[in-house]
Design a protein around this motif. Structure first.
Motif, PDB file in Angstrom:
ATOM      1  N   UNK A   1      19.165 -23.615  37.895  1.00 35.97           N
ATOM      2  CA  UNK A   1      20.125 -24.698  38.093  1.00 35.97           C
ATOM      3  C   UNK A   1      21.359 -24.184  38.825  1.00 35.97           C
ATOM      4  N   UNK A   2      21.794 -22.986  38.461  1.00 41.03           N
ATOM      5  CA  UNK A   2      22.939 -22.377  39.122  1.00 41.03           C
ATOM      6  C   UNK A   2      22.591 -22.014  40.560  1.00 41.03           C
ATOM      7  N   UNK A   3      21.383 -21.493  40.760  1.00 35.99           N
ATOM      8  CA  UNK A   3      20.977 -21.097  42.114  1.00 35.99           C
ATOM      9  C   UNK A   3      20.913 -22.295  43.056  1.00 35.99           C
ATOM     10  N   UNK A   4      20.547 -23.462  42.531  1.00 34.79           N
ATOM     11  CA  UNK A   4      20.433 -24.660  43.370  1.00 34.79           C
ATOM     12  C   UNK A   4      21.771 -25.349  43.597  1.00 34.79           C
ATOM     13  N   UNK A   5      22.802 -24.938  42.887  1.00 32.79           N
ATOM     14  CA  UNK A   5      24.106 -25.586  42.998  1.00 32.79           C
ATOM     15  C   UNK A   5      24.883 -25.014  44.182  1.00 32.79           C
ATOM     16  N   UNK A   6      25.433 -25.877  45.013  1.00 29.07           N
ATOM     17  CA  UNK A   6      26.112 -25.428  46.224  1.00 29.07           C
ATOM     18  C   UNK A   6      27.628 -25.323  46.063  1.00 29.07           C
ATOM     19  N   UNK A   7      28.175 -25.861  44.957  1.00 28.84           N
ATOM     20  CA  UNK A   7      29.615 -25.824  44.759  1.00 28.84           C
ATOM     21  C   UNK A   7      30.048 -24.660  43.885  1.00 28.84           C
ATOM     22  N   UNK A   8      31.261 -24.758  43.362  1.00 29.76           N
ATOM     23  CA  UNK A   8      31.804 -23.723  42.505  1.00 29.76           C
ATOM     24  C   UNK A   8      31.379 -23.904  41.061  1.00 29.76           C
ATOM     25  N   UNK A   9      31.692 -22.901  40.218  1.00 29.34           N
ATOM     26  CA  UNK A   9      31.285 -22.943  38.817  1.00 29.34           C
ATOM     27  C   UNK A   9      32.081 -23.980  38.026  1.00 29.34           C
ATOM     28  N   UNK A  10      33.346 -24.213  38.394  1.00 32.88           N
ATOM     29  CA  UNK A  10      34.115 -25.234  37.690  1.00 32.88           C
ATOM     30  C   UNK A  10      33.509 -26.613  37.919  1.00 32.88           C
ATOM     31  N   UNK A  11      33.084 -26.862  39.142  1.00 37.20           N
ATOM     32  CA  UNK A  11      32.458 -28.153  39.451  1.00 37.20           C
ATOM     33  C   UNK A  11      31.113 -28.295  38.741  1.00 37.20           C
TER      34      UNK A  11
END
Length: 561
Positions: free
Chosen positions: A372-382
């Motif tokens: 899920x983190x790998x597929x996320x393109x934004x920052x960790x806060x978002x």
């Protein structure tokens, strides 16, 4: 030639060769002074095999003789307690107040000191040579019975138990306290550990949020189940939600009160084992610090300073999760006994913890699969905010709340280290293993393993033997103690088990057995009735898997997210 003696040969003026400078101490490949980073061959010591595999310190401990309380002792004798005979700690601490640690003696450690005479390093007029440079080369080695790396709950607990057993203990902690840390929910059995540490009264008076139980919420079925801790158990029916910045400081201060010498902040850089003990070198704000002891304890948490360098870390399959967490002020609160309950919200993309703290602060953590983190393109806060939006009950509770800390991240936190014992070495807490924070077992496991490690080390001092096989029983007790909780964690993610977990029945004592595990009691003592009840629960789970397959319902573990 007078008197028939041999004729003397006349010599010219004697030539004085310049004295070479003192040979510097040998350095390792990284240029560090005096010791190897970690000795190869841990597990083979004076009693465990070939002694040649152990690294020896590169410089001798040199000091003026001093009278040690309790008996004769030579400096640098491998950390043997003052007054101990050939069999170690049976007579340790004679003449000292029982139950307290003792400050370490300091001796000068100078490279090449063993080769210098008493007048070396002085000019002819008696003044000292070298000035500031010579003073820089000189530093202090503290002699302890045991050295602990890490000042979290595991490190401070084992240090306190050892000091209460009469040993001189040094503890190195790299960070300043208080500092932010995850893992804020305790188990009821942790109260027993605090009592034995002599810290329960301080915790009770600290004003932490009281916790009577745990609530689990399944978003898919809109079902919620609350487990309240039972009365009439060896442990109380409550515990606390604790900000780790305050709680860890309290435990470390408690260790100081029991006589533990704390070096903080001091980052350990090298650890060298030899047949007679262990040498630890650290860097602090006031310069390098070196300690010599008979045994070392790795309480460095997930960093696992010794356990990973001496062995290997195995990642546990399918538990490669990422946790994002932060604190909020002004979130909604439940009333009555529910106010302090930890709440676990399970939904398709992961799960969220909700930990209410004192002072109108709530800890919220989102746990998701690494993909899920790998597929996320934004920052960790978002991403953290997006995961909260995917769980409407949590988003509603946080409406109007203010985030008061940054978003912190812990990744790939499921692992198992081996070995966790060796010649003159044991590990405690997260330096051994960590699986999942779902049941809030981290702090309690750290304190309990600290207690068991202290028992093993004190027994080693009584017998005078510190090889790995003497600590094997400690490792067995640890693995046996955490096994029920870890099995619960794996089963929790299986729909067939989760379905039964969310609809508990007290047939065959199953409900009480589940609460014994959730309270941490399985690590203290597991009665045969509890073991039998858990075996019945797991048998029913297997039957439920068959029934769900027949009904076309999912049976694969949620660990396959």
């Amino acid at each position: 030639m007078a008197g028939g003696g041999r004729r003397r040969r006349r010599r010219g003026p004697r030539r004085v060769r310049p004295r070479p400078p003192a040979r510097p101490a040998r350095r390792d490949a990284a240029g560090r002074l005096g010791v190897r980073g970690v000795a190869a061959g841990l597990g083979r010591g004076a009693h465990g095999g070939r002694r040649g595999t152990c690294a020896r310190p590169r410089a001798r401990l040199v000091a003026a003789p001093s009278a040690a309380a309790g008996g004769r002792r030579r400096d640098g004798d491998g950390g043997r307690p003052a007054g101990a005979g050939a069999r170690g700690g049976a007579r340790h601490g004679r003449g000292r107040r029982a139950g307290r640690g003792h400050p370490a003696r300091a001796v000068a450690l100078r490279p090449g000191a063993a080769r210098r005479g008493p007048d070396r390093g002085r000019r002819r007029d008696g003044s000292r040579r070298g000035g500031r440079r010579a003073r820089r080369r000189r530093f202090v080695t503290h002699v302890f019975d045991a050295v602990v790396v890490g000042g979290g709950p595991g490190g401070s607990s084992v240090a306190t138990f050892l000091a209460r057993g009469g040993l001189r203990v040094g503890l190195f902690e790299r960070e300043r306290f208080p500092r932010f840390h995850v893992g804020e929910s305790l188990m009821p059995a942790a109260m027993l550990m605090l009592e034995r540490l002599g810290a329960r009264a301080a915790v009770e008076a600290a004003g932490f949020q009281i916790k009577y139980g745990a609530t689990f919420v399944d978003q898919a079925t809109a079902r919620a189940q609350t487990f309240y801790f039972l009365t009439g158990q060896p442990w109380p029916n409550y515990t606390y939600q604790v900000p780790r910045a305050e709680f860890d400081t309290l435990l470390l201060d408690n260790a100081r009160r029991h006589g533990v010498t704390v070096f903080q902040p001091a980052a350990v850089e090298t650890v060298a084992f030899d047949a007679d003990g262990v040498t630890v070198s650290a860097s602090g704000e006031e310069g390098p610090v070196t300690a010599r002891a008979a045994v070392a304890v790795d309480g460095s948490g997930r960093a696992s300073l010794l356990a990973t360098r001496l062995g290997r870390r195995r990642r546990i399959p399918n538990l490669g999760k990422v946790a994002l967490f932060s604190h909020y002020r002004g979130a909604a609160r439940f009333s009555g006994k529910e106010e302090g309950n930890i709440r676990i919200y399970v939904f398709d993309d992961g799960w969220i913890w909700w930990i209410p703290l004192a002072g109108d602060v709530t800890s919220v953590g989102t746990v998701m699969h690494a993909r899920t983190v790998a597929a996320w393109s934004g920052g960790m806060e978002e991403l953290h905010a997006d995961m909260i939006r995917r769980c409407p009950p949590v988003a509603e509770l946080l409406a109007g709340a203010e985030r008061v800390t940054s978003v912190h991240r812990e990744a790939n936190f499921a692992y198992d280290n081996r070995p966790v014992v060796g010649d003159r070495f044991v590990a405690v807490g997260d330096a051994i293993t960590f699986v999942d924070p779902i049941f809030s077992g981290g702090v309690y496991i750290a304190m309990r393993t600290g207690e068991l490690a202290a028992e093993a080390i004190l027994e080693a001092f009584r017998t005078g033997r510190f090889e790995a096989r003497r600590f094997a029983s400690y490792e067995r007790r640890v693995r046996r103690g955490i096994a029920p909780l870890f099995r619960f964690i794996h089963k929790y993610y299986e729909p067939a088990f989760f379905d039964l977990f969310m609809r508990p029945r007290n047939h065959f004592g199953i409900y009480r057995a589940v609460l014994a595990v959730l309270s941490g009691g399985s690590f203290l003592h597991m009665a045969w009735r509890t073991r039998a009840s858990l075996a019945i629960l797991f048998a029913i789970t297997r039957a439920n898997v068959w029934l769900r397959r027949r009904a076309g319902l999912p049976v694969e573990s949620r660990l396959e997210w």
